[in-house]
Write an enzyme that holds these catalytic residues in place. Structure first.
Site, mmCIF file in Angstrom:
data_model
loop_
_atom_site.group_PDB
_atom_site.id
_atom_site.type_symbol
_atom_site.label_atom_id
_atom_site.label_comp_id
_atom_site.label_asym_id
_atom_site.label_seq_id
_atom_site.Cartn_x
_atom_site.Cartn_y
_atom_site.Cartn_z
ATOM 1 N N HIS A 1 56.003 38.175 46.708
ATOM 2 C CA HIS A 1 56.856 39.295 46.303
ATOM 3 C C HIS A 1 56.211 40.602 46.739
ATOM 4 C CE1 HIS A 1 58.950 42.225 43.986
ATOM 5 N NE2 HIS A 1 58.026 42.335 43.060
ATOM 6 N N ASN B 1 59.539 47.930 47.090
ATOM 7 C CA ASN B 1 59.730 46.798 46.184
ATOM 8 C C ASN B 1 61.219 46.693 45.867
ATOM 9 O OD1 ASN B 1 59.987 45.100 43.966
ATOM 10 N ND2 ASN B 1 58.278 45.976 42.829
ATOM 11 N N CYS C 1 61.748 40.261 39.247
ATOM 12 C CA CYS C 1 61.332 40.123 40.642
ATOM 13 C C CYS C 1 61.118 38.667 41.029
ATOM 14 C CB CYS C 1 60.057 40.912 40.886
ATOM 15 S SG CYS C 1 60.244 42.687 40.537
#
Length: 356
Positions: free
Chosen positions: A269, A300, A122
């Site tokens: 994030h 996500n 990520c």
């Protein structure tokens, strides 16, 4: 001794344009819970997610990456033929060989330029953005296209309460190039291989191939081979984040040359809305400081998370081009990457145009 040539680059670089693509299919918590033992309330309370987007029909990582890249180039005003390199941040591209970068470059009419993948979980977009900025500074390319793309719906197990409600699909891209004033600070990045298995997959590739070979003569209905999917040890990741991220955030500020009071937008994030609120509070940001919350309806999207969140804020007017923003990505690896940036101009072509 022969005197070798050296490139001359540009000290000041910035994001000149942004583009994104969001899949057409909107998947609610209630739909996820048709196969997952959970509830809409439980998911939202723990993650801040109400919906996510998953690919459908002819959509793929390849098509999304190309669409986001084309939009970023159009929004930047940079002529396509001036793009000198492409960096693709992804963890879910369907093949390791070939890697995705050259394919995306070909699809958008840039076949022949250097194009490669970065797989840093990520934090991948942060890694790719830092490498792109340093590529321009070094003079290896004048303009670099950075694309983050994921199809996490393809690599997760729909019945896994640790992962199934979290992930979404999408792509975001930026064009990085020279600017009058520097718009990308030095990247603060790092990794922790000791805790790497906290986010992983249930089989490594050779083990999965061996498993498939063993099962070729068995009944797939009564004795299925199963899928290779992402796994996550939530508490272990949370403990790592609680220790690592405050240090990373402090280092981002210290390295950037600006003060915390200079930050106008926070774009972390999109892993968990509650974690992001806690980071915002611990940094001492005022309550009214704009913070990305793309996770609520996008989920996500791993390496695509930050450019998608940035594009959403610019497209909806929650942030403005030219503002100073803090970016921080973190996740599998375990890895993290952060920087202070000047936001690119608001996109004329947005990821919401085809969604209505």
């Amino acid at each position: 001794m022969a005197k070798l040539a050296a490139n001359t680059g540009h000290r000041n670089v910035a994001m000149l344009g942004i583009g994104a693509y969001r899949p057409r299919r909107l998947v609610s918590n209630d739909e996820v819970c048709e196969v997952l033992d959970s509830t809409d309330e439980w998911i939202y309370e723990r993650s801040g997610i109400r919906n996510r987007r998953w690919i459908s029909g002819d959509e793929s990582a390849r098509s999304m990456a190309a669409a986001a890249a084309e939009r970023a180039i159009s929004n930047s005003g940079v002529a396509k033929e001036e793009i000198g390199a492409l960096i693709l941040a992804t963890n879910s591209w369907k093949t390791k060989i070939p890697h995705g970068g050259p394919i995306v470059a070909f699809d958008i009419g840039l076949n022949g330029i250097p194009a490669y993948d970065i797989a840093a979980g990520c934090g991948g977009f942060g890694y790719a953005l830092g490498v792109a900025a340093d590529t321009v500074r070094a003079g290896s390319a004048r303009y670099v296209l950075v694309v983050g793309v994921e199809t996490m719906s393809v690599v997760m197990e729909p019945t896994d309460r640790n992962t199934a409600f979290i992930f979404g699909d999408g792509a975001g891209a930026v064009v990085v190039g020279p600017s009058e004033d520097n718009g990308i600070s030095p990247t603060v990045w790092g990794s922790d291989g000791e805790n790497a298995e906290a986010i992983g997959q249930n089989y490594d590739i050779p083990a999965y191939m061996d498993r498939a070979q063993e099962y070729q003569h068995k009944d797939p209905e009564s004795d299925p081979v199963g899928r290779m999917v992402v796994t996550m040890q939530g508490p272990r990741v949370f403990r790592w984040a609680a220790i690592t991220l405050p240090k990373a955030l402090a280092a981002v500020i210290e390295t950037s040359g600006v003060g915390i009071e200079d930050i106008e937008v926070f774009i972390p994030h999109q892993a968990n809305a509650r974690i992001n609120e806690l980071m915002k509070k611990n940094l001492g940001f005022p309550d009214d400081l704009p913070m990305a919350n793309d996770i609520e309806n996008t989920g996500n999207t791993s390496a695509a998370s930050i450019p998608l969140a940035m594009e959403e804020m610019l497209a909806t007017g929650k942030a403005r081009g030219g503002q100073t923003a803090m970016l921080l990505g973190f996740g599998a690896g375990l890895s993290y990457a952060g920087a202070i940036v000047t936001l690119p101009p608001a996109p004329a072509i947005t990821s919401f145009d085809e969604l209505g």
